[in-house]
Every structure is written in C-alpha cells, then in structure tokens.
Design a protein around this motif. Structure first.
Motif, mmCIF file in Angstrom:
data_model
loop_
_atom_site.group_PDB
_atom_site.id
_atom_site.type_symbol
_atom_site.label_atom_id
_atom_site.label_comp_id
_atom_site.label_asym_id
_atom_site.label_seq_id
_atom_site.Cartn_x
_atom_site.Cartn_y
_atom_site.Cartn_z
ATOM 1 N N THR A 150 0.753 4.175 33.263
ATOM 2 C CA THR A 150 -0.014 4.202 32.017
ATOM 3 C C THR A 150 0.033 5.595 31.410
ATOM 4 N N LEU A 186 1.461 6.699 27.719
ATOM 5 C CA LEU A 186 0.657 7.477 26.778
ATOM 6 C C LEU A 186 1.326 8.800 26.407
ATOM 7 N N LYS A 225 -1.402 2.770 20.869
ATOM 8 C CA LYS A 225 -2.399 2.532 21.907
ATOM 9 C C LYS A 225 -2.480 1.035 22.233
ATOM 10 N N VAL A 254 0.511 0.124 24.361
ATOM 11 C CA VAL A 254 0.285 0.542 25.748
ATOM 12 C C VAL A 254 -0.637 -0.453 26.437
ATOM 13 N N TRP A 255 -1.697 -0.848 25.759
ATOM 14 C CA TRP A 255 -2.667 -1.784 26.319
ATOM 15 C C TRP A 255 -1.990 -3.102 26.696
ATOM 16 N N ILE A 283 0.558 -2.544 29.762
ATOM 17 C CA ILE A 283 -0.012 -2.384 31.104
ATOM 18 C C ILE A 283 -0.699 -3.655 31.573
ATOM 19 N N ALA A 303 -7.724 -2.915 31.790
ATOM 20 C CA ALA A 303 -6.703 -2.211 31.006
ATOM 21 C C ALA A 303 -7.334 -1.095 30.177
ATOM 22 N N ARG A 304 -8.455 -1.375 29.550
ATOM 23 C CA ARG A 304 -9.161 -0.376 28.741
ATOM 24 C C ARG A 304 -9.595 0.809 29.608
ATOM 25 N N ILE A 316 -6.563 2.928 30.639
ATOM 26 C CA ILE A 316 -6.106 3.786 29.542
ATOM 27 C C ILE A 316 -7.023 4.994 29.399
ATOM 28 N N GLU A 317 -8.317 4.779 29.472
ATOM 29 C CA GLU A 317 -9.258 5.890 29.359
ATOM 30 C C GLU A 317 -9.038 6.918 30.469
ATOM 31 N N ALA A 354 -6.254 7.334 32.213
ATOM 32 C CA ALA A 354 -4.931 7.939 32.025
ATOM 33 C C ALA A 354 -4.972 9.006 30.930
ATOM 34 N N LEU A 355 -5.755 8.775 29.887
ATOM 35 C CA LEU A 355 -5.901 9.799 28.847
ATOM 36 C C LEU A 355 -6.498 11.073 29.423
#
Length: 145
Positions: free
Chosen positions: A26, A30, A44, A47-48, A51, A62-63, A66-67, A69-70
């Motif tokens: 992820t 990003l 974004k 990416v969502w 993954i 998934a959300r 991503i958070e 991974a950011l």
C-alpha cells in the motif's frame, strides 16, 4: 553504548520488521500516487480498490491500511524498507500484479508523469524484476485504456 546504537536502528518506525506485506505494498502504491507531489482523490480511490482486491480487505480495513501507509510513507527516508518486505514475501506473480497496480495508479489521471514512471522503474528494479517484466506490466495496463 552499542545497545543504544542498535536500538536507534531497530526501533525506527517504518523499519522492515515493523511492516507487513499489505502495508508495504500500500505504501508503494501511495508513493507512486505522491510522485507528482500530490495525491488526487482519483489516485487514492485507485489505491483503495487495488488493495481491496490484492489483499481481500473490507472497506474499513482498506481505509485503515491506507491511513497507516500514509503515516509510514511520511516517516520513511526511502522506499527500500517497503520494497524489501514485498521482495521477501511475495511470489513473482504477486510482484507483477503489484507493479501493474503501480501503473494503474500512475495512469489514473490519464497522464503519466516522468516522476511516476521513474518511481515505478525504481520499485521494479528493487524487486529484481527484469526490464521486460517492467515493460509487460506497463503494456498490460496501457492496452486496457
């Protein structure tokens, strides 16, 4: 003194030991989205969706991924920690799927920026993919458009 130095290197956030393959892949997706200095809403979303499909995750998972991974990418000095995790944990077919995903994110806005292509090339090289595999993954994505 030596133990303190060791702890500096092993306790860093984003170290390879602290990452799992889902988080690392992820983060790489990003990083491609961020290569042109901005992550668009469309990137974004891409990416969502990627993954969720790659890792069979729920919307919430998934959300959250991503958070996280950011945060990890903001703290990372390079992409090496992420590529090392992917390289060690994914089979060739999965690596190729990931690189195709990188291309999908890069082309999400219908424009391939030089920085995005350079990032994908670097990731491919760090995953020890052949140049022909790098090109094949690109053609697989551009052929769909």
């Amino acid at each position: 003194m030596i133990s303190r130095l060791k702890s500096l290197f092993t306790d860093q956030p984003g170290s390879a030991e602290a990452l799992n393959v889902e988080l690392a892949s992820t983060a790489l997706l990003l990083e491609v989205a961020r290569a042109d200095s901005h992550i668009s809403h469309e990137e974004k979303e891409a990416v969502w969706h990627l993954i969720k499909g790659l890792h069979q995750l729920s919307d919430r998972e998934a959300r959250e991924l991503i958070e996280e991974a950011l945060v990890q990418t903001e703290q990372a000095n390079s992409i090496h920690n992420f590529t090392n995790v992917v390289k060690k944990n994914l089979k060739l077919k999965q690596k190729l799927q990931l690189v195709e995903g990188l291309w999908r994110v890069a082309y999400e806005d219908n424009t391939l920026e030089p920085h995005e292509e350079a990032m994908i090339r670097k990731v491919s090289e760090l995953l020890y993919l052949r140049h022909s595999e790098f090109i094949q993954t690109k053609l697989a994505v551009t052929g769909e458009r």
